[in-house]
Design a protein around this motif. Structure first.
Motif, short mmCIF file in Angstrom:
data_model
loop_
_atom_site.label_atom_id
_atom_site.label_comp_id
_atom_site.label_asym_id
_atom_site.label_seq_id
_atom_site.Cartn_x
_atom_site.Cartn_y
_atom_site.Cartn_z
N GLN A 3 0.80 -1.22 0.06
CA GLN A 3 -0.03 -0.18 -0.07
C GLN A 3 0.90 1.36 -0.07
O GLN A 3 0.52 2.01 -0.67
N THR A 4 1.92 1.21 0.71
CA THR A 4 2.93 2.39 0.63
C THR A 4 3.32 2.63 -0.82
O THR A 4 3.25 3.73 -1.19
N VAL A 5 3.79 1.62 -1.35
CA VAL A 5 4.27 1.83 -2.56
C VAL A 5 3.39 2.23 -3.64
O VAL A 5 3.64 3.39 -4.24
N LEU A 6 2.25 1.72 -3.69
CA LEU A 6 1.12 2.07 -4.51
C LEU A 6 0.65 3.43 -4.30
O LEU A 6 -0.03 4.20 -5.14
N HIS A 7 0.94 4.11 -3.10
CA HIS A 7 0.39 5.44 -2.78
C HIS A 7 1.59 6.43 -2.91
O HIS A 7 1.39 7.75 -2.69
N LYS A 8 2.89 6.07 -3.43
CA LYS A 8 3.85 6.91 -3.64
C LYS A 8 3.67 7.85 -4.96
O LYS A 8 3.22 7.39 -5.60
N ASP A 9 4.32 9.15 -4.68
CA ASP A 9 3.91 9.95 -5.91
C ASP A 9 4.93 9.66 -7.17
O ASP A 9 4.52 9.49 -8.22
N LYS A 10 6.24 9.15 -6.64
CA LYS A 10 7.00 8.92 -7.76
C LYS A 10 7.97 7.52 -7.38
O LYS A 10 8.49 7.54 -6.36
N LEU A 11 7.68 6.49 -8.13
CA LEU A 11 8.38 5.29 -7.71
C LEU A 11 9.89 5.24 -7.98
O LEU A 11 10.12 6.08 -8.80
N ASN A 12 10.79 4.50 -7.29
CA ASN A 12 11.89 4.21 -7.76
C ASN A 12 12.26 2.80 -8.08
O ASN A 12 11.26 2.09 -8.41
N VAL A 63 11.01 -3.07 -9.10
CA VAL A 63 11.35 -4.38 -8.95
C VAL A 63 10.30 -5.14 -8.29
O VAL A 63 9.94 -6.21 -8.36
N PHE A 64 10.00 -4.42 -6.77
CA PHE A 64 9.03 -5.24 -6.10
C PHE A 64 7.88 -5.18 -6.55
O PHE A 64 7.22 -6.46 -6.51
N LEU A 65 6.96 -4.26 -7.27
CA LEU A 65 5.92 -4.45 -8.09
C LEU A 65 6.06 -5.57 -9.01
O LEU A 65 5.06 -6.52 -9.14
N LEU A 66 7.18 -5.42 -9.82
CA LEU A 66 7.04 -6.57 -11.01
C LEU A 66 7.30 -7.98 -10.68
O LEU A 66 6.54 -8.87 -11.14
N GLN A 88 -4.14 -7.84 -7.42
CA GLN A 88 -5.57 -7.42 -7.59
C GLN A 88 -5.43 -5.85 -7.25
O GLN A 88 -5.82 -4.93 -8.12
N ALA A 89 -4.92 -5.48 -6.11
CA ALA A 89 -4.49 -4.25 -5.72
C ALA A 89 -3.70 -3.39 -6.48
O ALA A 89 -3.87 -2.18 -7.02
N PHE A 90 -2.72 -4.04 -7.10
CA PHE A 90 -1.80 -3.42 -7.96
C PHE A 90 -2.48 -2.94 -9.34
O PHE A 90 -2.36 -1.90 -9.60
N TYR A 91 -2.99 -3.99 -9.87
CA TYR A 91 -3.63 -3.61 -11.04
C TYR A 91 -4.89 -2.46 -10.96
O TYR A 91 -4.90 -1.67 -11.78
N ALA A 92 -5.63 -2.78 -9.62
CA ALA A 92 -6.56 -1.73 -9.48
C ALA A 92 -6.02 -0.27 -9.60
O ALA A 92 -6.51 0.80 -9.93
N ALA A 93 -4.83 -0.12 -8.81
CA ALA A 93 -4.32 1.33 -8.66
C ALA A 93 -3.56 1.80 -9.93
O ALA A 93 -3.85 2.92 -10.37
N ALA A 94 -3.06 0.76 -10.84
CA ALA A 94 -2.84 1.02 -12.21
C ALA A 94 -4.20 1.54 -13.06
O ALA A 94 -3.96 2.55 -14.02
N TYR A 95 -5.09 0.88 -13.03
CA TYR A 95 -6.19 1.09 -13.71
C TYR A 95 -6.90 2.54 -13.20
O TYR A 95 -7.32 3.24 -13.97
N ALA A 96 -6.75 2.78 -11.97
CA ALA A 96 -7.33 4.22 -11.51
C ALA A 96 -6.35 5.45 -12.04
O ALA A 96 -6.86 6.46 -12.44
N VAL A 97 -4.89 5.15 -12.25
CA VAL A 97 -4.20 6.00 -12.97
C VAL A 97 -4.51 6.29 -14.47
O VAL A 97 -4.66 7.36 -14.83
N LYS A 98 -5.00 5.20 -14.99
CA LYS A 98 -5.36 5.35 -16.62
C LYS A 98 -6.58 6.08 -16.46
O LYS A 98 -6.82 7.02 -17.42
#
Ligand code: 5AD
Ligand code: SF4
Length: 368
Positions: free
Chosen positions: A4-13, A18-21, A30-40
């Motif tokens: 959750q901390t990573v998904l709510h960061k402004d800028k990933l490093n 690597v962690f997400l991949l 599911q949480a990862f994809y939902a966060a990406a869809y929200a950005v879309k």
């Protein structure tokens, strides 16, 4: 690391990427994809754009060690789509409200090919008074050629870097002095200088490729100021050197394919989270590994679909990898099938629109 901390960061490093991949747990995914869809939704909307994909010739001077239409594959019958058929399909795209056409072929660098493509571009741009957006995907060319094709009226160019790791690139391509990573990168720079909206991408799940390599691929997209991404999982072709190596090593089991599919979707989601306003294609290779591969990518942040408009009689001769879907279909089937796929995930199709990458216009001050 906490998801959750990573998904709510402004800028990933890079570490975050690597962690997400590397995520595999279904709930995490599911949480990862939902966060990406929200950005879309925020940067693009729930709209997916079509580019009719016309694979017009499988002649190729290159011998990429993974690709089914490599020069050395003598089992392939080489074809050129007659000019009238290409124009007919372009008109079909226009009449069916596709918005854009993408012309793809193997690589040729001879003048006959260059001027043929230049003429085709001009003819296609006459349809509907320039109504069709036009993407080219015809490999490495000189800057002068890129300029000619741009001036003829095409405006988007796809050239995959395949991997941002030069050592891995060298392992995938013959070392005959004609196929260098640096040349591919220089081509991307030349395309940007000549005014194109530039697309690139990589293959995912290649033998020897690490999660760090994939994170670097996303950083490469950023460093090159790339507007469009077309990437997909590596899929074995039985009659290629890499395909044979992978099969002989026992690395093409259902579990291996599942892993490459998951990595492919994870790359889409991580790229959407990191780059936000680029166009990302849900590529056909995803569907070669899973019937719903493309829908999964749309739900994880992709926003471009490329329905095949290759002439049915040539489809079987343009197989870069095994299990290419849609070989039996015609353009009507591909249109209807994809429209229902888009609706099934709650998106709509951006009919009649070019659907250019917002990133290109958001970064005009950074174009060379
Ligand atoms: N698996 C997945 N993608 C492939 N391509 C070529 N061969 C394969 C394969 N076996 C991709 C390359 C190329 C694009 C046209 O198709 O990334 O740039
Ligand atoms: Fe030719 Fe492209 Fe296949 Fe390489 S990947 S052999 S350049 S068609």
């Amino acid at each position: 690391m906490d998801l959750q901390t990573v998904l709510h960061k402004d800028k990933l490093n890079k570490e975050d990427l690597v962690f997400l991949l590397g995520l595999t747990d279904p709930q995490d995914l599911q949480a990862f994809y939902a966060a990406a869809y929200a950005v879309k939704l925020e940067y693009i909307g729930n709209v997916d754009f079509y580019r009719g994909l016309l694979e017009f010739s499988n002649r190729c001077i290159k011998n990429c060690r993974y690709c089914g239409i490599r020069r050395g594959n003598t089992e392939v019958v080489r074809f050129d789509t007659p000019r009238e058929d290409i124009l007919h399909m372009a008109r079909w795209c226009y009449e069916n409200h596709y918005g854009s056409l993408c012309l793809q072929s193997g690589e040729r660098q001879d003048e006959a090919f260059i001027s043929y493509v230049e003429g085709l571009i001009r003819d296609i741009k006459r349809i509907g008074g320039g109504a069709l957006g036009l993407t080219l995907c015809c490999g490495e060319q000189t800057e002068a050629t890129y300029r000619r094709w741009f001036e003829a009226g095409a405006h988007r160019y796809l050239l995959r870097i395949e991997t941002s790791n030069p050592a891995l690139y060298a392992a995938l391509h013959p070392q005959d002095g004609h196929h260098e990573w640096q040349v591919r990168k220089d081509c991307l720079d030349a395309l940007a200088r000549t005014g194109w909206q530039v697309g690139t991408g990589v293959m995912i799940g290649l033998p020897g490729q690490t999660l760090e390599d994939l994170a670097d691929d996303i950083l490469f997209y950023e460093a090159q100021n790339i507007a469009m991404i077309g990437m997909g999982p590596y899929v074995v072709h039985h009659n290629t050197p890499i395909g044979n190596e992978v099969v002989a090593a026992g690395k093409d089991s259902p579990a291996d394919r599942e892993r490459r599919l998951r990595l492919g979707i994870n790359m889409v989601a991580a790229t959407r989270l990191y780059l936000k306003d680029v166009n990302i294609a849900a590529t056909t290779a995803l569907q070669a590994l899973h019937p719903l591969g493309r829908e999964m990518a749309l739900k994880a942040g992709a926003n471009i679909l490329m329905p095949l408009v290759t002439l049915p009689r040539f489809r079987t001769q343009y197989q870069l990898y095994d299990n290419k879907p849609c070989l039996e279909d015609g353009q009507e089937e591909c249109k209807n099938c994809l429209a229902s796929r888009v609706a099934s995930i709650g998106d709509r199709v951006g009919w009649d629109q070019w659907g250019d990458s917002p990133h290109f216009f958001n970064t005009l001050d950074r174009q060379p």
